[in-house]
Design a protein around this motif. Structure first.
Motif, PDB file in Angstrom:
ATOM      1  N   GLY A 154      39.795  63.937  25.211  1.00  0.00           N
ATOM      2  CA  GLY A 154      39.798  64.939  24.152  1.00  0.00           C
ATOM      3  C   GLY A 154      39.081  66.212  24.540  1.00  0.00           C
ATOM      4  O   GLY A 154      38.663  66.983  23.685  1.00  0.00           O
ATOM      5  N   GLN A 160      34.491  69.695  24.490  1.00  0.00           N
ATOM      6  CA  GLN A 160      35.250  68.917  23.521  1.00  0.00           C
ATOM      7  C   GLN A 160      36.239  69.834  22.790  1.00  0.00           C
ATOM      8  O   GLN A 160      35.845  70.817  22.166  1.00  0.00           O
ATOM      9  N   GLY A 164      36.665  64.816  16.032  1.00  0.00           N
ATOM     10  CA  GLY A 164      36.363  63.406  15.864  1.00  0.00           C
ATOM     11  C   GLY A 164      37.555  62.571  15.428  1.00  0.00           C
ATOM     12  O   GLY A 164      37.564  61.356  15.623  1.00  0.00           O
ATOM     13  N   TRP A 165      38.600  63.226  14.854  1.00  0.00           N
ATOM     14  CA  TRP A 165      39.761  62.475  14.389  1.00  0.00           C
ATOM     15  C   TRP A 165      40.576  61.931  15.546  1.00  0.00           C
ATOM     16  O   TRP A 165      41.397  61.043  15.386  1.00  0.00           O
ATOM     17  N   TRP A 166      40.340  62.447  16.735  1.00  0.00           N
ATOM     18  CA  TRP A 166      41.160  62.066  17.886  1.00  0.00           C
ATOM     19  C   TRP A 166      40.686  60.745  18.472  1.00  0.00           C
ATOM     20  O   TRP A 166      39.506  60.567  18.738  1.00  0.00           O
ATOM     21  N   THR A 167      41.625  59.807  18.663  1.00  0.00           N
ATOM     22  CA  THR A 167      41.286  58.563  19.353  1.00  0.00           C
ATOM     23  C   THR A 167      41.684  58.705  20.812  1.00  0.00           C
ATOM     24  O   THR A 167      42.848  58.978  21.107  1.00  0.00           O
ATOM     25  N   ASN A 168      40.722  58.542  21.704  1.00  0.00           N
ATOM     26  CA  ASN A 168      41.025  58.714  23.128  1.00  0.00           C
ATOM     27  C   ASN A 168      42.010  57.665  23.609  1.00  0.00           C
ATOM     28  O   ASN A 168      41.891  56.492  23.281  1.00  0.00           O
ATOM     29  N   TRP A 169      42.965  58.123  24.412  1.00  0.00           N
ATOM     30  CA  TRP A 169      43.890  57.179  25.021  1.00  0.00           C
ATOM     31  C   TRP A 169      43.261  56.718  26.325  1.00  0.00           C
ATOM     32  O   TRP A 169      43.357  57.423  27.334  1.00  0.00           O
ATOM     33  N   SER A 170      42.700  55.510  26.333  1.00  0.00           N
ATOM     34  CA  SER A 170      41.986  55.133  27.554  1.00  0.00           C
ATOM     35  C   SER A 170      42.944  54.926  28.727  1.00  0.00           C
ATOM     36  O   SER A 170      42.548  55.031  29.876  1.00  0.00           O
TER      37      SER A 170
END
Lengths: 202, 195
Positions: A154, A160, A164-170
């Motif tokens: 992100g 940054q 905060g709404w973003w979920t990291n794509w691991s």
């Protein structure tokens, strides 16, 4: 060819990564963070430019049989300079790049440009060709790492961007995505070209 | 570093495969993997050279470069040792076993510029392995590379007869196959862990 044409050819139309599939080891390995890609790219530009220049200067004195060895040694000397410089001024980045700085020596782009261009052309042209190939390589690295860092962390260059709404794509940080991203990049660039080629044939 | 050498060996094959997680040796990995037979030849040659050069580089690094305080020369020394070893192997094989030379010999020159060889030596230094650990790490990485290129060659020999979008033919498709293989290998990652 004028100097500008040499640059454009080696950076874009004959780009080493997507056209000739050279030097992709490091193109895949360091592209999860943009900063690493940029540093790696600058290291490769430096090595390519100076080893092209040196090889071209002594091209008439190298015996044919040992030329690969001479080229490798010249490349290795410049890579050592890059490595020591990074260790001294950017220890953090040097640590996260790990062995990949040393692996610039076996990066096939450099060997390829030496054989294909620097060994046959005058010093100034050779240096421009080297810088061009390096810029093309850096461009690919930055494109891939832009996507991977943005979706994986992100952020861009460590700042940054997504909130905060973003979920990291691991998965973007892990190895498989590097392969997929490079394949997609090649597809996007080569697809229209291939279509045009087959249209002309009919 | 107190990891059992055997675990390092297994990990080098499966969980931190040199191609699929460290991206080393990609150039020849993509260009030679058209046929199973030549992949096997190159894979065996990589395995052989990798095992021995890792051992030699370990000895040279710890008993020559460190005492003489010449660590900054490691890249040049390593690449010279690798090139010399490859050349020597070529000569020996050519002299004693022409049959083996014709099946393996043509791949040997390719190996000097295979970044997996130099990469394994550098990883061994960075991770501070002992001699036994280094040799098994080298052998494991070589086997892992052999496994990966054989798998890719097997898949590619099937894909040859299928429809592939024009822009993806060749390298693009191989990269996607490799990506899927890398995804599958992540499944091993629970077994053993190094680093």
């Amino acid at each position: 060819m004028t100097k500008k044409q040499i640059f454009i050819t080696s950076a874009f139309t004959e780009n080493s990564v997507w056209k000739q599939i050279l030097g992709i080891c490091s193109a895949l390995a360091v592209t999860n963070i943009m900063m690493n890609s940029l540093v790696m790219g600058l290291g490769v530009i430096f090595t390519l430019a100076l080893s092209s220049l040196s090889i071209s200067l002594i091209r008439n004195y190298i015996p044919r049989r040992v030329r690969m060895m001479v080229q490798t040694l010249i490349i290795a000397s410049y890579v050592i300079i890059v490595d020591i410089f990074l260790k001294a001024y950017f220890p953090e980045i040097s640590k996260s790049l790990g062995p990949y700085v040393g692996l610039i020596i076996t990066n096939c782009i450099i060997m390829g440009r030496m054989e294909a261009f620097a060994a046959k052309n005058r010093p100034v042209e050779a240096m421009i060709d080297g810088i061009g190939a390096g810029v093309g390589y850096t461009l690919v690295l930055l494109i891939i790492s832009f996507v991977r860092e943005l979706f994986g962390f992100g952020s861009l260059f460590g700042l940054q961007i997504l909130g905060g709404w973003w979920t990291n794509w691991s998965i973007m940080v892990m190895a498989p995505s590097a392969f997929f991203m490079l394949a997609i990049l090649i597809w996007i660039i080569e697809g229209p070209l291939a279509a045009r080629r087959s249209a002309r044939k009919v | 570093m107190e990891i059992s050498p055997f675990i390092i060996f297994l990990a080098a094959i499966f969980t931190s495969n040199i191609v699929l997680t460290n991206f080393l040796g990609m150039c020849s990995f993509l260009s030679v993997s058209r046929e199973i037979e030549s992949s096997l030849g190159l894979g065996l040659a990589v395995f052989f050279v990798l095992t021995f050069t890792t051992a030699i580089n370990f000895v040279v690094y710890h008993y020559l470069l460190i005492p003489l305080n010449l660590i900054y020369l490691q890249y040049i020394i390593f690449i010279i040792i690798i090139a010399a070893f490859v050349q020597l192997t070529e000569l020996v094989i050519e002299r004693f076993s022409p049959v083996l030379y014709y099946s393996l010999g043509i791949f040997l020159p390719l190996i000097t510029v295979n970044c997996a060889i130099l990469g394994v030596s550098l990883f061994m230094i960075i991770r501070n392995y002992s001699f036994i650990q280094s040799v098994l790490y080298g052998a494991g990485s070589g086997l892992g590379w052999l496994l990966a290129i054989l798998a890719l060659a097997g898949i590619r020999s099937r894909v040859k007869y299928k429809y592939v979008p024009a822009g993806l033919q060749g390298a693009g498709l191989s990269l996607i196959i490799t990506g899927i293989m890398a995804l599958a290998f992540i499944g091993f990652s629970g077994i053993v862990v190094i680093q």
